[in-house]
Design a protein around this motif. Structure first.
Motif, PDB file in Angstrom:
ATOM      1  N   PHE A  48     -41.379   7.752   8.327  1.00  0.00           N
ATOM      2  CA  PHE A  48     -41.731   8.062   7.036  1.00  0.00           C
ATOM      3  C   PHE A  48     -42.405   9.608   7.717  1.00  0.00           C
ATOM      4  O   PHE A  48     -42.489  10.421   7.335  1.00  0.00           O
ATOM      5  N   ASN A  49     -43.967   8.828   7.829  1.00  0.00           N
ATOM      6  CA  ASN A  49     -44.796   9.181   8.848  1.00  0.00           C
ATOM      7  C   ASN A  49     -44.012  10.232   9.226  1.00  0.00           C
ATOM      8  O   ASN A  49     -44.811  11.876   9.930  1.00  0.00           O
ATOM      9  N   ASP A  52     -42.368  13.496   8.546  1.00  0.00           N
ATOM     10  CA  ASP A  52     -43.166  14.255   7.518  1.00  0.00           C
ATOM     11  C   ASP A  52     -43.398  14.910   8.796  1.00  0.00           C
ATOM     12  O   ASP A  52     -43.905  16.482   9.152  1.00  0.00           O
ATOM     13  N   SER A  53     -44.384  14.624   9.933  1.00  0.00           N
ATOM     14  CA  SER A  53     -45.077  15.162  11.044  1.00  0.00           C
ATOM     15  C   SER A  53     -44.107  16.296  11.448  1.00  0.00           C
ATOM     16  O   SER A  53     -44.195  17.271  12.140  1.00  0.00           O
ATOM     17  N   GLY A  56     -42.771  19.109   9.810  1.00  0.00           N
ATOM     18  CA  GLY A  56     -44.310  20.268  10.106  1.00  0.00           C
ATOM     19  C   GLY A  56     -44.593  20.698  10.890  1.00  0.00           C
ATOM     20  O   GLY A  56     -44.611  22.038  10.732  1.00  0.00           O
ATOM     21  N   SER A  64     -45.415  22.391   5.848  1.00  0.00           N
ATOM     22  CA  SER A  64     -44.622  22.970   4.550  1.00  0.00           C
ATOM     23  C   SER A  64     -45.056  21.838   3.865  1.00  0.00           C
ATOM     24  O   SER A  64     -44.880  22.039   2.863  1.00  0.00           O
ATOM     25  N   PHE A  66     -44.102  18.793   3.254  1.00  0.00           N
ATOM     26  CA  PHE A  66     -43.461  17.692   2.349  1.00  0.00           C
ATOM     27  C   PHE A  66     -43.187  16.614   3.288  1.00  0.00           C
ATOM     28  O   PHE A  66     -43.799  16.418   4.436  1.00  0.00           O
ATOM     29  N   GLU A  67     -43.147  15.707   1.959  1.00  0.00           N
ATOM     30  CA  GLU A  67     -43.205  14.106   1.815  1.00  0.00           C
ATOM     31  C   GLU A  67     -42.517  13.935   1.907  1.00  0.00           C
ATOM     32  O   GLU A  67     -41.659  13.612   0.215  1.00  0.00           O
ATOM     33  N   LEU A  68     -41.228  12.742   2.279  1.00  0.00           N
ATOM     34  CA  LEU A  68     -40.205  12.311   2.191  1.00  0.00           C
ATOM     35  C   LEU A  68     -40.480  11.003   1.541  1.00  0.00           C
ATOM     36  O   LEU A  68     -39.259  11.059   0.860  1.00  0.00           O
ATOM     37  N   LYS A  69     -41.389  10.418   1.226  1.00  0.00           N
ATOM     38  CA  LYS A  69     -41.788   8.903   0.172  1.00  0.00           C
ATOM     39  C   LYS A  69     -42.186  10.495  -1.310  1.00  0.00           C
ATOM     40  O   LYS A  69     -41.505   8.958  -1.391  1.00  0.00           O
ATOM     41  N   LYS A  70     -42.354  11.228  -0.539  1.00  0.00           N
ATOM     42  CA  LYS A  70     -41.924  11.694  -2.596  1.00  0.00           C
ATOM     43  C   LYS A  70     -40.854  11.206  -3.353  1.00  0.00           C
ATOM     44  O   LYS A  70     -40.065  11.574  -4.698  1.00  0.00           O
TER      45      LYS A  70
END
Length: 120
Positions: A48-49, A52-53, A56, A64, A66-70
């Protein structure tokens, strides 16, 4: 060695319904557990991190946010897997019952399926 040749000329739809329901519930439990385990493995390995990176980096230096975990939290994944499992239970049970009825109709026309039993 004895041999018996039998013909399956009718399948009881009620017994097919019960068996299909139990097997589809087991498959539903496996689906939910597999989704939770997969999410946990993805979280522990840091996928997930990394996503996200990557997003970004693709969005540019301003980020952005944006956080996939949310979007795909464990609760949401488990809820979606449970909904899929319930739909599968209903569909598999109904299709199995329909298949049993269709088998009975076709078995009256054709005669059924032949089975050979042996005694060792």
């Amino acid at each position: 060695m004895r041999r018996a040749r039998l013909l399956v000329s009718k399948v009881d739809p009620w017994s097919v319904l019960k068996m299909a329901f139990l097997l589809s519930v087991a498959l539903g439990i496996v689906t939910v557990v597999a989704a939770i385990v997969l999410w946990t493995v993805l979280d522990l390995t840091g996928i997930f991190n990394q996503v996200d990176s990557l997003l970004g980096t693709l969005a540019g230096s301003e980020g952005s946010g944006f956080e996939l975990k949310k979007i795909a939290s464990l609760g949401q994944v488990a809820s979606f897997a449970t909904i899929i499992a319930v739909v599968n239970v209903v569909l598999l049970t109904a299709l199995s019952m329909l298949s049993a009825v269709l088998y009975n109709i076709s078995a009256t026309l054709v005669g059924g399926v032949g089975v050979t039993l042996t005694d060792d």
